[in-house]
Motif scaffolding. Structure first.
Motif, PDB file in Angstrom:
ATOM      1  N   ARG A  98      -3.827  23.007  69.636  1.00  0.00           N
ATOM      2  CA  ARG A  98      -3.484  21.532  69.723  1.00  0.00           C
ATOM      3  C   ARG A  98      -4.360  20.737  68.638  1.00  0.00           C
ATOM      4  N   SER A  99      -4.255  21.468  67.428  1.00  0.00           N
ATOM      5  CA  SER A  99      -5.042  21.229  66.376  1.00  0.00           C
ATOM      6  C   SER A  99      -4.490  19.756  65.733  1.00  0.00           C
ATOM      7  N   ASP A 100      -3.874  19.167  65.299  1.00  0.00           N
ATOM      8  CA  ASP A 100      -2.899  17.758  65.590  1.00  0.00           C
ATOM      9  C   ASP A 100      -3.439  16.754  66.444  1.00  0.00           C
ATOM     10  N   ILE A 101      -3.503  16.592  67.990  1.00  0.00           N
ATOM     11  CA  ILE A 101      -4.056  16.629  68.665  1.00  0.00           C
ATOM     12  C   ILE A 101      -5.419  16.016  68.693  1.00  0.00           C
ATOM     13  N   VAL A 102      -6.526  17.175  68.307  1.00  0.00           N
ATOM     14  CA  VAL A 102      -7.930  17.208  68.944  1.00  0.00           C
ATOM     15  C   VAL A 102      -8.093  16.866  67.156  1.00  0.00           C
ATOM     16  N   ARG A 103      -7.698  17.382  66.251  1.00  0.00           N
ATOM     17  CA  ARG A 103      -7.409  16.831  64.655  1.00  0.00           C
ATOM     18  C   ARG A 103      -8.758  18.141  64.509  1.00  0.00           C
ATOM     19  N   SER A 104      -8.126  19.356  64.843  1.00  0.00           N
ATOM     20  CA  SER A 104      -9.648  20.385  64.438  1.00  0.00           C
ATOM     21  C   SER A 104      -9.225  21.202  63.295  1.00  0.00           C
ATOM     22  N   ASP A 105      -9.639  21.577  62.933  1.00  0.00           N
ATOM     23  CA  ASP A 105      -9.762  22.232  61.459  1.00  0.00           C
ATOM     24  C   ASP A 105     -10.962  23.349  61.873  1.00  0.00           C
ATOM     25  N   VAL A 106     -10.818  24.785  61.045  1.00  0.00           N
ATOM     26  CA  VAL A 106     -11.663  25.535  60.671  1.00  0.00           C
ATOM     27  C   VAL A 106     -11.943  26.001  59.628  1.00  0.00           C
ATOM     28  N   GLY A 107     -13.762  26.643  59.125  1.00  0.00           N
ATOM     29  CA  GLY A 107     -13.909  27.094  57.590  1.00  0.00           C
ATOM     30  C   GLY A 107     -14.408  27.575  57.797  1.00  0.00           C
ATOM     31  N   VAL A 108     -14.565  28.502  56.034  1.00  0.00           N
ATOM     32  CA  VAL A 108     -15.568  29.309  56.247  1.00  0.00           C
ATOM     33  C   VAL A 108     -16.509  29.004  56.033  1.00  0.00           C
TER      34      VAL A 108
END
Length: 213
Positions: A98-108
């Motif tokens: 649900r990345s577009d909804i919660v505006r999530s992101d993951v990075g190293v």
């Protein structure tokens, strides 16, 4: 607040003040084994602390119970709109599905090789904006209002000549088969394949400090 934590808070405040913000709160949370590895338990001897400001975050990640000589990357998962999660803390389904909804992101945000005693230490600053090796491109937007998770990813035994990507990408050195199905294309393209098995082994969660603006 312990003497160690006070000293850490002073270091964070100085670091973030140089970046245009000021950290007045340092929080600690319990590091636990990742649910994908079986029954969840607290990691003994571990310590994770996080400070947030309008400029970014400073993290101090000290782990234990790891495989000596294995390469590990530290993933930071950010939910910029945690109010859109059905409940807090947000779940991997929210982050990845649900990345577009919660505006999530993951990075190293860091990497290291576990010491002979199975411990590991990673510390760093992540400014507002794009995350390194980002999965979705939403970045870190408003740190005090974000929910932030840290996940430790085991890349297996160190491979000579490939340490840069094993310590700086999501899947460097690992087989396609070892990557969890929900991982997006950007994650699978972060690093090159190899003979090892990638495993998400530990995680910690920090809830938002204040509501979203």
């Amino acid at each position: 607040m312990s003497r160690t934590t006070k000293a850490f808070a002073s270091c964070i405040a100085l670091a973030l003040s140089c970046q245009g913000g000021f950290a007045d709160t340092v929080r600690e949370a319990a590091l636990k084994s990742h649910p994908s590895q079986g029954e969840v338990h607290a990691i003994q001897g571990a310590r994770v602390a996080l400070a947030t400001s309008t400029a970014g975050v400073h993290f101090d990640f000290q782990s234990a119970e790891l495989h000596p000589g294995h390469a590990y990357t530290l993933l930071m998962a950010v939910m910029n709109r945690p109010s859109e999660c059905p409940a807090l803390p947000c779940t991997p389904k929210d982050v990845l599905g649900r990345s577009d909804i919660v505006r999530s992101d993951v990075g190293v945000v860091g990497g290291a090789v576990a010491r002979a005693d199975g411990t590991l230490y990673i510390t760093g600053i992540q400014k507002v904006g794009a995350l390194p090796e980002a999965f979705f491109g939403h970045g870190l937007q408003d740190p005090p209002a974000a929910e932030i998770h840290f996940v430790l990813n085991d890349h297996g035994p160190a491979i000579e000549g490939r340490m840069v990507e094993m310590l700086g990408t999501y899947r460097g050195g690992c087989t396609d088969e070892s990557l969890p199905p929900p991982m997006p294309a950007a994650a699978r393209a972060s690093g090159n394949t190899g003979p090892n098995t990638c495993r998400l082994v530990q995680n910690v969660q920090f809830l938002p400090e204040r509501p979203e603006s």
